[in-house]
Design an enzyme around this catalytic site. Structure first.
Site, PDB file in Angstrom:
ATOM      1  N   ARG A 212     -16.410  33.254 -13.853  1.00 18.32           N
ATOM      2  CA  ARG A 212     -17.088  34.133 -12.882  1.00 18.32           C
ATOM      3  C   ARG A 212     -18.120  33.332 -12.088  1.00 18.32           C
ATOM      4  O   ARG A 212     -18.266  33.506 -10.878  1.00 18.32           O
ATOM      5  CB  ARG A 212     -17.798  35.274 -13.611  1.00 18.32           C
ATOM      6  N   PHE A 228      -7.698  43.622 -10.654  1.00 15.12           N
ATOM      7  CA  PHE A 228      -7.978  43.962 -12.054  1.00 15.12           C
ATOM      8  C   PHE A 228      -9.477  43.753 -12.327  1.00 15.12           C
ATOM      9  O   PHE A 228      -9.861  43.007 -13.218  1.00 15.12           O
ATOM     10  CB  PHE A 228      -7.135  43.103 -13.018  1.00 15.12           C
ATOM     11  N   ASP A 250      -8.720  48.197  -9.220  1.00 14.89           N
ATOM     12  CA  ASP A 250      -8.393  48.458 -10.625  1.00 14.89           C
ATOM     13  C   ASP A 250      -7.758  49.844 -10.698  1.00 14.89           C
ATOM     14  O   ASP A 250      -8.047  50.703  -9.872  1.00 14.89           O
ATOM     15  CB  ASP A 250      -9.657  48.405 -11.498  1.00 14.89           C
ATOM     16  N   SER A 251      -6.904  50.038 -11.704  1.00 18.49           N
ATOM     17  CA  SER A 251      -6.257  51.347 -11.840  1.00 18.49           C
ATOM     18  C   SER A 251      -7.108  52.329 -12.630  1.00 18.49           C
ATOM     19  O   SER A 251      -6.760  53.499 -12.737  1.00 18.49           O
ATOM     20  CB  SER A 251      -4.892  51.184 -12.517  1.00 18.49           C
ATOM     21  N   ASP A 301      -6.987  38.637 -12.580  1.00 20.91           N
ATOM     22  CA  ASP A 301      -7.300  38.565 -14.018  1.00 20.91           C
ATOM     23  C   ASP A 301      -6.690  39.783 -14.722  1.00 20.91           C
ATOM     24  O   ASP A 301      -7.397  40.688 -15.141  1.00 20.91           O
ATOM     25  CB  ASP A 301      -8.820  38.523 -14.219  1.00 20.91           C
ATOM     26  N   CYS A 341      -4.106  36.010 -19.969  1.00 23.23           N
ATOM     27  CA  CYS A 341      -4.761  36.079 -21.284  1.00 23.23           C
ATOM     28  C   CYS A 341      -3.734  36.454 -22.345  1.00 23.23           C
ATOM     29  O   CYS A 341      -4.067  37.017 -23.383  1.00 23.23           O
ATOM     30  CB  CYS A 341      -5.937  37.043 -21.276  1.00 23.23           C
TER      31      CYS A 341
HETATM   32  N1  SAH Z   1     -11.600  40.717 -14.699  1.00 21.42           N
HETATM   33  C1  SAH Z   1     -12.231  41.665 -15.594  1.00 21.42           C
HETATM   34  C2  SAH Z   1     -11.383  41.996 -16.807  1.00 21.42           C
HETATM   35  C3  SAH Z   1     -10.017  42.549 -16.472  1.00 21.42           C
HETATM   36  S1  SAH Z   1      -9.372  43.534 -17.745  1.00 21.42           S
HETATM   37  C4  SAH Z   1     -13.608  41.144 -15.979  1.00 21.42           C
HETATM   38  O1  SAH Z   1     -13.966  40.032 -15.563  1.00 21.42           O
HETATM   39  O2  SAH Z   1     -14.340  41.826 -16.684  1.00 21.42           O
HETATM   40  C5  SAH Z   1      -7.930  44.170 -17.041  1.00 21.42           C
HETATM   41  C6  SAH Z   1      -8.154  45.336 -16.108  1.00 21.42           C
HETATM   42  O3  SAH Z   1      -6.899  45.599 -15.503  1.00 21.42           O
HETATM   43  C7  SAH Z   1      -8.591  46.647 -16.735  1.00 21.42           C
HETATM   44  O4  SAH Z   1      -9.768  47.083 -16.118  1.00 21.42           O
HETATM   45  C8  SAH Z   1      -7.449  47.648 -16.451  1.00 21.42           C
HETATM   46  O5  SAH Z   1      -7.921  48.940 -16.110  1.00 21.42           O
HETATM   47  C9  SAH Z   1      -6.791  47.004 -15.267  1.00 21.42           C
HETATM   48  N2  SAH Z   1      -5.365  47.260 -15.060  1.00 21.42           N
HETATM   49  C10 SAH Z   1      -4.351  47.200 -15.951  1.00 21.42           C
HETATM   50  N3  SAH Z   1      -3.166  47.360 -15.346  1.00 21.42           N
HETATM   51  C11 SAH Z   1      -3.414  47.525 -14.015  1.00 21.42           C
HETATM   52  C12 SAH Z   1      -2.601  47.702 -12.851  1.00 21.42           C
HETATM   53  N4  SAH Z   1      -1.279  47.726 -12.934  1.00 21.42           N
HETATM   54  N5  SAH Z   1      -3.225  47.818 -11.672  1.00 21.42           N
HETATM   55  C13 SAH Z   1      -4.562  47.779 -11.573  1.00 21.42           C
HETATM   56  N6  SAH Z   1      -5.374  47.578 -12.622  1.00 21.42           N
HETATM   57  C14 SAH Z   1      -4.817  47.460 -13.832  1.00 21.42           C
END
Ligand code: SAH
Length: 397
Positions: A212, A228, A250-251, A301, A341
């Site tokens: 980050r 995400f 994000d979803s 991510d 991950c």
């Molecule tokens: N980058 C973030 C962590 C990501 S965790 C950080 O630095 O804190 C993964 C995220 O992806 C979650 O918030 C989840 O809600 C989202 N997610 C999962 N599948 C998804 C999709 N198909 N489209 C959008 N978001 C999604």
């Protein structure tokens, strides 16, 4: 009498290489009686002692090694030594000293299978995911409390991995208690709230701290897309770094709501530069490409698409898809910070997926940096499964 777990002939290779998992298929017989979590002596087919491990009759990972020193006793003092050593490893690194959000114990990679502990200020969140960890809960909690002088300890043992060990979810305060509404840490100069009760994992993705910061360093005057985004970790760093616009996708509506609350915690950031969008990233990237939208920096991510190697093929298609779409949405010379991950996708496989995406996008893609989790998420070289987070900083011409 300690029970003996005798391996089948030829099944002692991984344990000799100090890998801590003993799969059911490697086990010849259990001599004596052992309950879930009990310590057993692991011996080769010829009776040679190899290790001491926690027995888990319901799991495919039938035992997890506590120690390769066959004379070491597994007791409260063992946990004091191992937890003390894990915390000392963090204190030895200047970049980790003084971090308000810090992983204190990283399970297998700290010689403590099934045990995770994250510190958020003076609150520690512990997660126990194996039968062995479950058995030693009191010793683990007591040692963390005494070693860290934290004010309180919350247990978040609700990961799905527990069901594979035959364990039900367990959550609650173990030491002290507090309202968690205002639990906030500062990371790279940005305030972030941490929901230890309902957030993902123990509440926050500490493993991305360094990445980050790097995104922040790359963001000045850039148009950034953070896919995400969860609670906005990368988005807020991009704003802190001077991005001209940050679109975060994000979803999860609740995650986006938390992200906006996090932004409000940071009055130094220009909220007018931030746009939050609730959508599926796969569809959203396609829509942006169709609309000919362009960005200077994109962060990908995603969640774990491949928890194990068995899911690797399907996961690879998903990774390729989002990376291909993201490449198409980058201005020439733009940067893509992309992660996996998934324990089931190796570093080499991830790079191959990126190569395939670049071919299909007909773009020249260069790796500028290979990145991994922060140093409080060490990787034991004998335990490659611990290298779950892999990332590439790419320049896309
Ligand atoms: N980058 C973030 C962590 C990501 S965790 C950080 O630095 O804190 C993964 C995220 O992806 C979650 O918030 C989840 O809600 C989202 N997610 C999962 N599948 C998804 C999709 N198909 N489209 C959008 N978001 C999604």
């Amino acid at each position: 009498m300690t029970a003996i777990l005798k391996l089948l002939p030829g099944k002692d290779k991984t344990i000799k290489a100090r890998h801590p998992w003993i799969f059911a298929g490697a086990v010849g017989e259990l001599i004596g009686r052992a309950k879930p979590g009990d310590t057993v002596d692991v011996v080769a087919a010829n009776g040679r002692p190899l290790a001491r491990a926690a027995f888990s009759p319901e799991s495919q990972i039938r035992a997890r090694v506590w120690t390769f020193d066959v004379n070491e006793t597994i007791d409260h003092a063992f946990f004091k030594r191992r937890i003390g050593a894990a915390i000392a490893r963090r204190e030895a690194l200047p970049e980790l000293r003084g971090q308000q959000g810090l992983r204190l114990i990283h399970a297998e990679s700290d010689g403590l299978p099934g045990i995770t502990a994250d510190r958020y200020g003076d609150t520690v969140v512990v997660a126990l995911t194996s039968a062995g960890a479950e058995k030693w809960r009191d010793a683990i909690v007591d040692t963390i409390y005494k070693t860290t002088s934290c004010a309180r300890i919350y247990e978040r043992s609700d990961a799905s991995a527990r069901s594979r060990e035959g364990l039900a979810p367990v959550v609650g305060w173990r030491v002290g208690e507090a309202s968690t509404d205002d639990l906030v840490i500062t990371e790279n100069g940005v305030k972030m709230s941490v929901d230890i009760i309902a957030g993902h994992k123990t509440g926050f993705y500490l493993d991305q701290r360094d990445n980050r910061r790097r995104v922040g360093e790359l963001s000045a005057n850039k148009r950034v897309l953070n896919c995400f985004c969860y609670t906005g970790g990368f988005s807020l760093q991009a704003l802190e770094g001077g991005a001209s616009e940050v679109i975060s996708v994000d979803s999860s509506g609740p995650a986006l709501a938390t992200a906006q609350r996090n932004l409000a915690l940071n009055p130094q950031l220009d909220a007018t530069c931030a746009i939050w969008h609730e959508a599926d990233v796969f569809a959203d990237l396609r829509a942006r490409h169709s609309a000919n939208e362009k960005f200077d920096l994109i962060v990908l991510d995603p969640p774990k698409f491949a928890p194990s190697a068995a899911h690797a093929d399907r996961a690879a298609r998903a990774y390729k898809d989002i990376n291909l779409q993201a490449m198409k949405c980058l201005n020439p010379g733009g940067m893509l910070m992309t992660y996996s991950c998934s324990g089931g996708i190796t570093v080499a496989h991830f790079q191959q997926i990126i190569t395939d995406a670049a071919t299909d996008a007909a773009r020249t893609v260069r790796i500028l940096h290979r990145v991994q989790g922060a140093a409080d998420h060490p990787v034991d070289v004998a335990f490659p499964e611990g290298e779950y987070l892999k990332g590439l900083l790419l320049q896309v011409d």
